[in-house]
Design an enzyme around this catalytic site. Structure first.
Site, mmCIF file in Angstrom:
data_model
loop_
_atom_site.group_PDB
_atom_site.id
_atom_site.type_symbol
_atom_site.label_atom_id
_atom_site.label_comp_id
_atom_site.label_asym_id
_atom_site.label_seq_id
_atom_site.Cartn_x
_atom_site.Cartn_y
_atom_site.Cartn_z
ATOM 1 N N LYS A 1 1.812 -5.943 2.174
ATOM 2 C CA LYS A 1 1.588 -7.271 1.599
ATOM 3 C C LYS A 1 2.521 -8.320 2.216
ATOM 4 O O LYS A 1 2.174 -9.492 2.295
ATOM 5 C CB LYS A 1 1.815 -7.250 0.082
ATOM 6 C CG LYS A 1 1.041 -6.193 -0.698
ATOM 7 C CD LYS A 1 -0.430 -6.508 -0.828
ATOM 8 C CE LYS A 1 -1.147 -5.795 -1.958
ATOM 9 N NZ LYS A 1 -1.208 -4.342 -1.886
HETATM 10 C C1 LIG Z 1 -2.288 -3.493 -2.037
HETATM 11 C C2 LIG Z 1 -2.168 -2.122 -1.459
HETATM 12 C C3 LIG Z 1 -3.291 -1.394 -1.058
HETATM 13 C C4 LIG Z 1 -4.702 -1.917 -1.259
HETATM 14 O O1 LIG Z 1 -4.961 -3.015 -0.445
HETATM 15 P P1 LIG Z 1 -6.223 -3.969 -0.763
HETATM 16 O O2 LIG Z 1 -6.090 -5.096 0.176
HETATM 17 O O3 LIG Z 1 -6.092 -4.363 -2.189
HETATM 18 O O4 LIG Z 1 -7.439 -3.130 -0.529
HETATM 19 C C5 LIG Z 1 -3.085 -0.162 -0.484
HETATM 20 N N1 LIG Z 1 -1.839 0.359 -0.326
HETATM 21 C C6 LIG Z 1 -0.751 -0.311 -0.701
HETATM 22 C C7 LIG Z 1 0.585 0.314 -0.522
HETATM 23 C C8 LIG Z 1 -0.861 -1.573 -1.278
HETATM 24 O O5 LIG Z 1 0.240 -2.240 -1.645
#
Ligand SMILES: *Cc1c(COP(=O)(O)O)cnc(C)c1O
Length: 466
Positions: free
Chosen positions: A112
């Protein structure tokens, strides 16, 4: 570049407008009016660029007139300068076919950060141009919250209210949010699941009692700018593996369908993507939708991969809109049906369009721990449970042996130390950049899962829009 809503009736906005708006006023999601496309020659010319330069090059058509090219490069340089690895998103080979793209070298140890470090700077840049305040309201299953808070803590003219499902995020995740004591950061532990929290946030975006007073902004992946930033690392990995002259497949641990949708965008822009593998855990609405056409909400089962414990995938709407001929009125009807019944069937066009590019696999608890063990025993890599879902899917999706498969490593193993230790007997240590996380003071309020109470809390603290 203009942005239009997937539900057809909100006004079109430019990049600045779409970034600050988050959700469209008709409840839809903003998408670019058309996909910019790079030629093979243009893609070939990007090989070897430093990450921040590649990012500015890929994003320029989406940003349009909202930022001068030099300013965009300054912002990407600043955002990616905070990453602990020079390559920003280094690529590692696991065996003849399997590769891993490490997306967790940012300040809060999950992918993120790649988008949110930039988004924090974009908010500041756009708000500084006029006399506006932004109230960010978000829901997190763990990683969005910490990354968003890190990105906006202490910034001018922004307050952030972050809802997380009480007791359903890991200790590291919670502390990364609650130990940020900046006065513009407000953590709310809410009774219920992530989907409950997300539903409340979506409701607030459509609640004129709130939106008339506050400019409510989004940091969840409903915000287009986040997806745009994530397109870059698909190009970065593809270029290293021979694009534009060679196809590459990607396996993506998926929750809200944001990260994998960015892969779809990369493919629309000309990156030769052989397949996109949508990896889920037992919360498998997307697996069911992509294998049988049945998009129906189940109940959320907590797993060792909590950021994927989701049964409504907001960004799937963007894909369905694009595959369904970009018909906003039809999309609004389809989504209204889903909201009323918690179930919908994909149309034939949507199913066939998805089948051309997507595969899906679902990992249960056993598959996750077996895969964590496989990576440790065969490649000496500790991987986190989310990445394990992706790698499980990558190894079982039946991709042609000549095509390299890149699993997106979405979180640092230390963020989910207990699960990794259970599978391998080895406890990953927290990288030095998170410091004394477990000794710091926490700040958080607990609220019941009641919409009015949450609104009142926000309204008492937030600054009016102008
Ligand atoms: C947010 C997240 C996901 C999922 O990603 P999306 O964009 O919501 O599909 C997968 N793994 C981790 C570690 C995350 O933080």
């Amino acid at each position: 570049m203009d942005y239009i809503s997937t539900r057809g009736s909100a006004p079109a906005l430019d990049f600045e407008g779409a970034t600050l708006a988050g959700l469209a006023s008709d409840g839809g999601l903003y998408v670019p009016r058309e996909w910019p496309r790079f030629s093979s020659e243009e893609i070939a010319a990007m090989a070897g660029l430093p990450y921040a330069e590649l990012a500015a090059r890929i994003m320029a058509p989406f940003v349009g007139d909202s930022l001068a090219p030099e300013r965009l490069l300054e912002l990407t340089t600043q955002a990616y300068g905070r990453f602990a690895h020079k390559a920003v998103t280094p690529l590692k080979q696991l065996d003849e076919q399997q590769w891993m793209l490490e997306l967790f070298h940012g300040p809060t140890l999950a992918f993120k950060d790649v988008a949110l470090q930039l988004l924090g700077l974009l908010f500041e840049e756009f708000l500084s141009r006029s006399d506006r305040n932004l109230t960010i309201v978000g829901a997190t299953s763990g990683d969005t919250g910490s990354a968003a808070i890190d990105a906006v803590a202490g910034r001018e003219k922004v307050d952030i209210f972050m809802l997380h499902p009480q007791g359903r995020v890991s200790d590291v995740q919670r502390r990364q949010m609650t130990t940020v004591l900046a006065p513009n950061v407000h953590n709310i532990a809410i009774e219920g699941s992530f989907d409950d929290a997300q539903a409340m946030v979506k409701r607030m975006f459509n609640d004129t009692a709130m939106t008339d007073r506050f400019a409510i902004g989004a940091v969840n992946s409903i915000n287009w700018a986040r997806l745009m930033a994530q397109v870059v690392y698909y190009f970065a990995a593809g270029l290293q593996l021979g694009a534009p002259h060679r196809e590459v497949a990607f396996s993506v641990p998926t929750g809200n369908f944001g990260d994998v949708f960015a892969g779809y965008v990369a493919a629309q822009m000309g990156l030769p993507v052989a397949k996109l593998i949508v990896a889920t855990n037992v919360n498998d609405i997307l697996y069911r939708a992509l294998t049988t056409g049945d998009y129906s909400q189940g109940t959320v089962t907590p797993t060792a991969a909590p950021s994927m414990d989701i049964q409504v995938s907001s960004n799937f709407e963007r894909l369905l809109f694009d595959l369904g001929g970009r018909d906003g009125k039809a999309m609004a009807e389809q989504m209204a049906g889903f909201e009323a019944t918690k179930a919908m069937q994909l149309t034939n066009a949507q199913r066939e369009g998805a089948a051309a590019l997507f595969r899906s696999a679902r990992a249960d608890a056993d598959d996750m721990s077996t895969t964590i063990r496989w990576a440790w025993e065969n490649c000496s890599e500790l991987i986190d449970p989310h990445t394990a879902c992706g790698l499980f899917a990558a190894r079982t999706a039946g991709i042609d042996a000549a095509v390299p498969v890149v699993t997106l490593a979405t979180a640092h193993p230390a963020k989910f130390r207990d699960a990794v230790e259970r599978a391998t007997g080895h406890r990953p240590s927290l990288p030095a950049r998170v410091g004394d996380l477990f000794d710091r003071e926490e700040k958080c309020v607990e609220l019941p899962g009641d919409y009015a109470t949450v609104c009142e809390f926000v309204a008492n603290i937030a600054s009016p829009k102008a």
